[in-house]
Design a protein around this motif. Structure first.
Motif, PDB file in Angstrom:
ATOM      1  N   TYR A  58       4.870  16.002   8.704  1.00 16.97           N
ATOM      2  CA  TYR A  58       5.645  15.670   7.510  1.00 16.97           C
ATOM      3  C   TYR A  58       5.075  14.387   6.938  1.00 16.97           C
ATOM      4  N   TYR A  59       5.241  14.197   5.632  1.00 16.24           N
ATOM      5  CA  TYR A  59       4.778  12.962   5.004  1.00 16.24           C
ATOM      6  C   TYR A  59       5.518  12.766   3.683  1.00 16.24           C
ATOM      7  N   PHE A  60       5.374  11.555   3.136  1.00 17.14           N
ATOM      8  CA  PHE A  60       6.038  11.185   1.882  1.00 17.14           C
ATOM      9  C   PHE A  60       4.988  10.822   0.845  1.00 17.14           C
ATOM     10  N   LYS A  61       5.326  11.053  -0.425  1.00 13.72           N
ATOM     11  CA  LYS A  61       4.410  10.753  -1.519  1.00 13.72           C
ATOM     12  C   LYS A  61       5.197  10.239  -2.719  1.00 13.72           C
ATOM     13  N   GLN A  62       4.748   9.139  -3.312  1.00 13.38           N
ATOM     14  CA  GLN A  62       5.376   8.642  -4.530  1.00 13.38           C
ATOM     15  C   GLN A  62       4.824   9.416  -5.712  1.00 13.38           C
ATOM     16  N   ILE A  63       5.720   9.912  -6.571  1.00  3.88           N
ATOM     17  CA  ILE A  63       5.276  10.752  -7.690  1.00  3.88           C
ATOM     18  C   ILE A  63       5.637  10.159  -9.045  1.00  3.88           C
ATOM     19  N   LYS A  76       5.813  -1.014  -2.749  1.00  2.00           N
ATOM     20  CA  LYS A  76       5.374  -1.416  -1.418  1.00  2.00           C
ATOM     21  C   LYS A  76       6.503  -2.135  -0.690  1.00  2.00           C
ATOM     22  N   VAL A  77       6.331  -2.279   0.617  1.00  2.00           N
ATOM     23  CA  VAL A  77       7.293  -3.014   1.441  1.00  2.00           C
ATOM     24  C   VAL A  77       6.549  -4.180   2.080  1.00  2.00           C
ATOM     25  N   LYS A  78       7.119  -5.368   1.926  1.00  2.00           N
ATOM     26  CA  LYS A  78       6.485  -6.580   2.430  1.00  2.00           C
ATOM     27  C   LYS A  78       7.352  -7.186   3.522  1.00  2.00           C
ATOM     28  N   SER A  79       6.722  -7.499   4.652  1.00  2.00           N
ATOM     29  CA  SER A  79       7.406  -8.160   5.757  1.00  2.00           C
ATOM     30  C   SER A  79       6.484  -9.250   6.279  1.00  2.00           C
ATOM     31  N   GLY A  80       6.821 -10.488   5.979  1.00  2.00           N
ATOM     32  CA  GLY A  80       5.946 -11.590   6.345  1.00  2.00           C
ATOM     33  C   GLY A  80       4.634 -11.474   5.607  1.00  2.00           C
ATOM     34  N   THR A  81       3.535 -11.429   6.346  1.00  2.00           N
ATOM     35  CA  THR A  81       2.213 -11.300   5.726  1.00  2.00           C
ATOM     36  C   THR A  81       1.757  -9.847   5.654  1.00  2.00           C
ATOM     37  N   GLN A  82       2.559  -8.926   6.192  1.00  2.00           N
ATOM     38  CA  GLN A  82       2.194  -7.513   6.221  1.00  2.00           C
ATOM     39  C   GLN A  82       2.747  -6.781   5.006  1.00  2.00           C
ATOM     40  N   THR A  83       1.925  -5.917   4.402  1.00  2.00           N
ATOM     41  CA  THR A  83       2.356  -5.110   3.258  1.00  2.00           C
ATOM     42  C   THR A  83       1.893  -3.675   3.466  1.00  2.00           C
ATOM     43  N   VAL A  84       2.828  -2.718   3.310  1.00  2.00           N
ATOM     44  CA  VAL A  84       2.488  -1.294   3.417  1.00  2.00           C
ATOM     45  C   VAL A  84       3.076  -0.577   2.210  1.00  2.00           C
ATOM     46  N   SER A  85       2.531   0.585   1.901  1.00  2.00           N
ATOM     47  CA  SER A  85       3.087   1.379   0.809  1.00  2.00           C
ATOM     48  C   SER A  85       4.463   1.900   1.193  1.00  2.00           C
ATOM     49  N   MET A  86       5.295   2.140   0.198  1.00  2.00           N
ATOM     50  CA  MET A  86       6.633   2.666   0.462  1.00  2.00           C
ATOM     51  C   MET A  86       6.547   4.046   1.128  1.00  2.00           C
ATOM     52  N   SER A  87       5.555   4.842   0.756  1.00  2.00           N
ATOM     53  CA  SER A  87       5.388   6.164   1.363  1.00  2.00           C
ATOM     54  C   SER A  87       5.126   6.046   2.857  1.00  2.00           C
ATOM     55  N   GLU A  88       4.288   5.084   3.229  1.00  2.00           N
ATOM     56  CA  GLU A  88       4.008   4.858   4.648  1.00  2.00           C
ATOM     57  C   GLU A  88       5.237   4.322   5.362  1.00  2.00           C
ATOM     58  N   TYR A  89       5.978   3.461   4.685  1.00  2.00           N
ATOM     59  CA  TYR A  89       7.190   2.890   5.294  1.00  2.00           C
ATOM     60  C   TYR A  89       8.233   3.981   5.526  1.00  2.00           C
ATOM     61  N   LEU A  90       8.363   4.905   4.561  1.00  2.00           N
ATOM     62  CA  LEU A  90       9.336   5.991   4.702  1.00  2.00           C
ATOM     63  C   LEU A  90       8.966   6.910   5.857  1.00  2.00           C
ATOM     64  N   TYR A  91       7.676   7.045   6.151  1.00  2.00           N
ATOM     65  CA  TYR A  91       7.274   7.882   7.277  1.00  2.00           C
ATOM     66  C   TYR A  91       7.842   7.330   8.581  1.00  2.00           C
ATOM     67  N   LYS A  92       7.849   5.996   8.712  1.00  2.00           N
ATOM     68  CA  LYS A  92       8.355   5.369   9.933  1.00  2.00           C
ATOM     69  C   LYS A  92       9.861   5.140   9.890  1.00  2.00           C
ATOM     70  N   HIS A  93      10.439   5.140   8.691  1.00  2.23           N
ATOM     71  CA  HIS A  93      11.883   4.921   8.537  1.00  2.23           C
ATOM     72  C   HIS A  93      12.427   6.003   7.609  1.00  2.23           C
ATOM     73  N   SER A  94      12.343   7.233   8.078  1.00  2.77           N
ATOM     74  CA  SER A  94      12.632   8.383   7.215  1.00  2.77           C
ATOM     75  C   SER A  94      14.100   8.447   6.811  1.00  2.77           C
ATOM     76  N   PRO A  95      14.355   8.829   5.564  1.00  5.77           N
ATOM     77  CA  PRO A  95      15.750   9.000   5.134  1.00  5.77           C
ATOM     78  C   PRO A  95      16.388  10.205   5.817  1.00  5.77           C
ATOM     79  N   GLU A  96      17.696  10.182   5.860  1.00  9.85           N
ATOM     80  CA  GLU A  96      18.485  11.288   6.420  1.00  9.85           C
ATOM     81  C   GLU A  96      19.039  12.095   5.260  1.00  9.85           C
TER      82      GLU A  96
END
Length: 655
Positions: free
Chosen positions: A426-431, A437-457
């Protein structure tokens, strides 16, 4: 004595200032003192209340109200005491709530503790003892207790014992010496304590024990209760009865094929096959652990065939004895079918495509939904702007061409995403929208990647009333309860025309539109005697309207969450999509029942942000000071009741 002479001068007014250390304690009242300058604050609530009483009592010479001057910078106080020192606190309300709560709670605990005979030890405070909540159980038909039997198991010279014959509770603390694990040198030892608590539930005829050494624990029970028989086997699983939406986390099965004992452990998506095997085969349940809801609260619960029951809580002994009595009743109830308990539990299953039905609710993991932290924030690189998660909202799930599409809102801006299930992946894609993006400290990831690890219910409703909850590529099927009907007494029809409402206008906005559903709800439906009425409309909302009512006499706080939904058409009608949406909002807000403190803090944050940006308050009634006081009261254990109310256009009764 000089002290008595000095006190006489204070009482007759010839001395007007007293400098003292630990002087105004129990037994001294000087109502002529009305101003107190506290240089080193008391850190105990009872002592603080006692001190305040020394100078707050009335006197005949009408000196006026008492005043307090203190150092508010001290930061190591208990929450309740800290609130007393908050600037502009309403002491009339605070002292009533705090003193009643403190007194009731402390009196109950003190009465329980005072029923113990403390023997030769006075330096251990029983009221401060806390224990992991667990028990092993033994049936005991005899009422006889051989109190001194413990001396045959533990060292009478070194063991500290606390005996409470009235409640049949026996506590033993034995110092032990053992070799250290990090060396083979025989003379290197460490010192520790073994801890045992025994409780004889005479009403149900069950002995409970909580111990750090099960071998000594068994011997203690046999010496103090010679006729006790340990409770083992399938009956222990009866304690799972009455746990709603029980989600099994781990399941162990015990089998005896060809005379050889074997054990199998199931977890995650394997739980379903484990349950099926437990129901249809000759396997016996060796241990179970899971989560669910009981009495409106989320709980953890575990049990083993060897007779142990546990929860992931740490509490005082008085709580444990009450909990044990409830466990006794369930374990002895022969009408409870443990196979049915397992069959009705919830399990995870792998899926290769989204289920049938209508997706009506979507939410991020609860830890994100209720978080008020700035540690992780949404980031728009082009604008170089950060937004906390509590300013966002995920909504409008739709199943289109086998994919789930949903909207992600930041304030009034919309971003669209898809979730795709492809075989075992399964995977997520912004359309739609600027890349989020999601920023935590010095780390930045795409929202699609963040949703993969923190998937909505995502929740689907099916034609027969079954609810299927999907997260990642896993599903949980929740069957409707048999003969469960919604009582018409909880459905109230509202004629919006009489209230002058445009049913296509949901939010009142900052201008407080009088023809909106929200405005009409605030002024015609919400209880106007509430202490707080809060317009929380917008991305990240708890609900469209939050009202709070504080009952000081019963020491109870009631929260009402109102969800409004505009009409999908110009005229009222039985539009299922409208109903699904507003019901999904209400179901989503149930998470606040376990996060009341976070709810109040969210209201505080959203009001502060509104004032910073627009200088227009969200309060229809109440203020920030009330929320700050409420936050402290809730920390002191006020009862809270959370109710969810739905308001949309009027639907005609479907035929």
């Amino acid at each position: 004595m000089q002290r008595n002479k000095d006190l006489k001068k204070v009482k007759d007014g010839s001395s007007r200032i007293v400098v003292c250390v630990n002087m105004f304690g129990e037994g001294i009242d000087i109502p002529t003192l009305k101003i107190a300058a506290i240089h080193d604050k008391y850190k105990s609530l009872p002592v603080t209340l006692q001190f305040i009483g020394r100078f707050a009592r009335t006197s005949n010479n009408k000196l006026g109200n008492a005043k307090l001057v203190t150092n508010v910078a001290l930061d190591d106080l208990k929450e309740s005491v800290e609130e007393l020192y908050r600037q502009d606190s309403d002491w009339n309300r605070l002292l009533n709530i705090h003193s009643n709560q403190a007194v009731d709670k402390e009196v109950g605990l003190e009465e329980f503790v005072n029923r113990f005979e403390k023997g030769h030890v006075e330096d251990i405070d029983l009221s401060q003892l806390k224990m992991k909540i667990s028990t092993r159980m033994f049936t005991n038909e005899s009422k006889a207790i051989f109190e001194d039997g413990w001396k045959q198991v533990l060292d009478p010279e070194t063991t500290t014992r606390f005996i409470n014959n009235e409640d049949s509770v026996y506590i033993f603390i034995e110092p032990i010496e053992k070799r250290v694990v990090w060396s083979e040198q025989k003379d290197l030892v460490e010192y520790d304590y073994d801890f045992f608590v025994l409780f004889f539930d005479k009403v149900n005829g069950v002995v409970h024990i909580n111990e750090t050494d099960s071998g000594k624990g068994n011997r203690l029970v046999s010496k103090m209760f010679p006729q006790a028989v340990d409770i083992k086997g399938d009956s222990v699983c009866r304690i799972l009865e009455g746990v709603n939406r029980l989600m099994i986390g781990t399941l162990g099965l015990r089998q005896v094929p060809n005379g050889r004992i074997s054990f199998r452990m199931f977890a995650g998506t394997d739980i379903k096959s484990g349950i099926n095997e437990a129901v249809v085969s000759n396997s016996t349940k060796s241990n179970i652990f899971g989560y669910g809801y009981q009495d409106g609260k989320r709980i953890s619960i575990g049990c083993s065939h060897k007779g142990k029951v546990w929860m992931r809580w740490i509490e005082r002994i008085s709580f444990w004895t009450e909990w044990c009595q409830k466990i006794s009743k369930k374990v002895l109830d022969d009408s409870i079918d443990t196979s049915a308990v397992l069959e009705n539990s919830l399990v995870l299953e792998d899926i290769k495509e989204f289920p049938e039905g209508v997706p009506y609710k979507i939410s991020l993991p609860e830890v994100l939904e209720v978080s008020n932290s700035h540690a992780k924030q949404l980031y728009l690189a082009k604008e170089d702007k950060l937004f906390p998660f509590f300013q966002t909202d995920v909504r409008n799930p739709k199943l289109i061409n086998g994919k789930i599409r949903f909207d992600f809102w930041i304030n009034a801006r919309k971003f669209a995403f898809e979730q795709i299930i492809d075989g075992n992946k399964y995977y997520f894609k912004q359309i739609k929208g600027e890349e989020l993006k999601v920023k935590s400290g010095t780390q930045t990831v795409s929202m699609s990647e963040y949703l993969y690890k923190h998937s909505p219910e995502i929740s689907f409703i099916q034609a027969d009333g079954t609810t299927v909850v999907v997260q990642e590529n896993l599903k949980t099927v929740i069957k409707p309860k048999n003969k469960l009907e919604l009582s018409t007494s909880v459905i109230h029809s509202i004629d919006w025309d009489v209230l002058g409402v445009n049913i296509k206008s949901e939010s009142q906005g900052k201008g407080r539109k009088p023809d909106s559903i929200q405005y009409a709800t605030i002024h015609n439906i919400v209880d106007q005697s509430s202490d707080v009425i809060f317009d929380d409309d917008g991305a990240g909302e708890i609900a469209d309207i939050v009202s709070i009512k504080i009952d000081e006499e019963l020491r109870r706080v009631s929260f009402h969450l109102y969800h409004c939904k505009y009409s999908g058409g110009a005229l009222a009608g039985a539009r299922v999509n409208d109903l699904y949406e507003v019901c999904g909002q209400a179901q989503k807000s149930i998470m606040w029942n376990d996060n009341i403190l976070e709810l109040v803090q969210r209201m505080i944050l959203r009001e502060n942000m509104r004032l910073e940006n627009d200088s227009e308050t969200r309060f229809e009634k109440g203020d920030l000071q009330t929320l700050h006081m409420l936050k402290k009261w809730l920390n002191q254990g006020l009862k809270q009741i959370l109710k969810y109310l739905l308001f949309s256009q009027e639907y005609p009764n479907p035929k």
